[in-house]
Design a protein around this motif. Structure first.
Motif, short mmCIF file in Angstrom:
data_model
loop_
_atom_site.label_atom_id
_atom_site.label_comp_id
_atom_site.label_asym_id
_atom_site.label_seq_id
_atom_site.Cartn_x
_atom_site.Cartn_y
_atom_site.Cartn_z
N PHE A 239 -5.28 7.79 5.54
CA PHE A 239 -4.20 6.53 5.04
C PHE A 239 -3.97 5.53 6.35
O PHE A 239 -4.14 4.43 6.00
CB PHE A 239 -2.84 7.30 4.88
CG PHE A 239 -1.88 6.30 4.70
CD1 PHE A 239 -1.63 5.51 3.40
CD2 PHE A 239 -0.78 6.17 5.65
CE1 PHE A 239 -0.67 4.40 3.44
CE2 PHE A 239 0.27 5.01 5.67
CZ PHE A 239 0.33 4.41 4.52
N SER A 242 -7.19 3.46 6.57
CA SER A 242 -7.31 2.33 5.43
C SER A 242 -6.23 1.42 5.54
O SER A 242 -6.46 -0.01 5.60
CB SER A 242 -7.14 2.93 4.27
OG SER A 242 -7.89 3.94 3.95
N LEU A 412 -2.82 1.84 -1.85
CA LEU A 412 -2.68 2.18 -0.55
C LEU A 412 -1.30 2.00 0.05
O LEU A 412 -0.71 2.78 0.64
CB LEU A 412 -3.71 1.62 0.14
CG LEU A 412 -3.84 1.60 1.60
CD1 LEU A 412 -3.95 3.16 2.06
CD2 LEU A 412 -4.55 0.63 2.35
#
Length: 424
Positions: A239, A242, A412
């Motif tokens: 996470f 990204s 995301l």
């Protein structure tokens, strides 16, 4: 019935806002005075540059150079912050910046200033920022409770915006009108108080490795090992990795758009140089509002939706700047963009502080900003090059890139609400 009352009382207690504390107040004040010095210099340097050249690319180069130290020195700065006394690092950083401001002032008074000296000083200011900003961010989790991170970051950003736009920028513009060197002298003086406040912070702010695992403390003397540890941590954290990529894309779009800002208002919207401080104050009002409402928005809607919404608003406002017919609408659109960026910055800063273990924070933040902010100089230069053909064009291009990036990263960004604890 009693159990219900107890539960309600406990819930009410959990909702009460804890005090940020006196030690955070010292950190806040140090950051505030440092922002005062930064803000005066931030308006003075490009204005001084316009007396030496009107080339948009040269003006954009000043903005680009401010981020070059993050590209070159971001990771080393993070390693220094994780190894040495963070209070001393803050004091050293401001000493360095103060000396650079004094040097520019002397060159200005003696008539020896040219654009190359401005370039060199901008690099030094950026070098000091990598140390001071990294150390300040790393100290926050040591001074406040985890549930208060959004509030603490909001207060820090509100102070920065208020001082930069409503105090430092107007003062810098007036001082510039009086004398080219005067804002530089004032900026140099502004770095003195944070030096004293930094060393008054408690030991918890000074010793970054005190809570590290034993093996990490043992390896603290090996720079390459500690760098690899932080790089490996960031690479394994899907996470966070990204999010760094997403932030790099959107941040570069903002840098691309902001490259011609001074000339956009001076030449495209016909703002008088003496009134540029009023324009930046209007923009700052939007940024201040964003920093103040960000934490309540996060509490009500969660970090993910707030971060997604901020990017969508930023994209729309960039297009608004491109389409603005005159200074009022241009300032409003730019202020809306500043609002959105502020709303984004508060939960993004708190998110990093919540996820990354304290003993790794300086290095991880250094890597993140090396990767993200290290791209900004190239984006800024590209924006300045495009602005040579059309001062408005960078804004609509950046708006399109931001919108596409936000739509691609919807899942995301919404996931940000799930991450609120350190992950080893």
């Amino acid at each position: 019935m009693t159990g219900t009352v107890d539960t309600a009382a406990a819930t009410e207690g959990s909702r009460a806002k804890p005090r940020l504390g006196r030690d955070f107040g010292k950190l806040w004040t140090a950051a505030a005075f440092s922002n005062l010095a930064d803000g005066v210099g931030r308006i003075a340097v490009p204005l001084i540059a316009t007396t030496l050249t009107h080339d948009p690319l040269a003006i954009a180069a000043l903005g680009a150079l401010a981020f070059v130290p993050w590209l070159i020195f971001g990771l080393p700065a993070g390693m220094i912050v994780d190894r040495f006394d963070r209070r001393s690092i803050m004091a050293l950083a401001n000493t360095l910046r103060g000396l650079a401001a004094v040097g520019l002032a002397v060159l200005t008074v003696t008539g020896r200033l040219d654009i190359w000296w401005l370039f060199a000083a901008t690099l030094i200011f950026g070098l000091g920022e990598t140390l001071f900003d990294n150390a300040t961010n790393a100290i926050v989790p040591a001074l406040v409770e985890r549930r208060s991170l959004d509030r603490a970051n909001g207060f820090l950003q509100a102070a920065q915006i208020t001082i930069d736009n409503f105090i430092a920028t107007p003062i810098g513009g007036v001082l510039f009108a009086v004398s080219l060197a005067l804002p530089l002298w004032v900026g140099a003086a502004g770095y003195l108080i944070p030096i004293a406040l930094a060393v008054m912070l408690p030991l918890s702010a000074a010793r970054p490795l005190r809570d590290a695992p034993a093996d990490a403390r043992a390896e603290a003397s090996a720079p390459s090992t500690t760098a690899r540890e932080a790089i490996a941590y960031l690479w394994r954290h899907r996470f966070l990795r990204s999010m760094v990529v997403f932030t790099s894309v959107v941040g570069s779009a903002f840098s691309f758009a902001q490259a011609p800002t001074i000339l956009y208002f001076l030449d495209e919207l016909a703002v008088a140089p003496a009134a540029i401080g009023l324009v930046t104050a209007g923009i700052g009002l939007g940024a201040l509002a964003g920093s103040l409402v960000a934490s309540p928005l996060v509490q009500k809607f969660g970090r993910g939706p707030v971060m997604l919404g901020a990017n969508l608003v930023a994209a729309a406002s960039l297009v608004g700047v491109w389409a603005a017919p005159e200074v009022i609408t241009g300032t409003l659109a730019y202020g809306l963009m500043a609002f959105a960026v502020s709303v984004w910055n508060v939960p993004w800063g708190a998110l990093r502080q919540a996820i990354v273990p304290g003993y790794l924070f300086g290095r991880v933040l250094g890597i993140i900003r090396t990767f993200t902010w290290g791209l900004f100089p190239f984006a800024t230069l590209l924006g300045g090059w495009v602005a040579r053909y059309d001062l408005r064009l960078p804004y609509v291009i950046a708006g399109g890139v931001t919108l596409i990036a936000a739509l691609v990263a919807v899942r995301l960004l919404l996931e940000a609400s799930k991450h609120d604890a350190p992950e080893e």
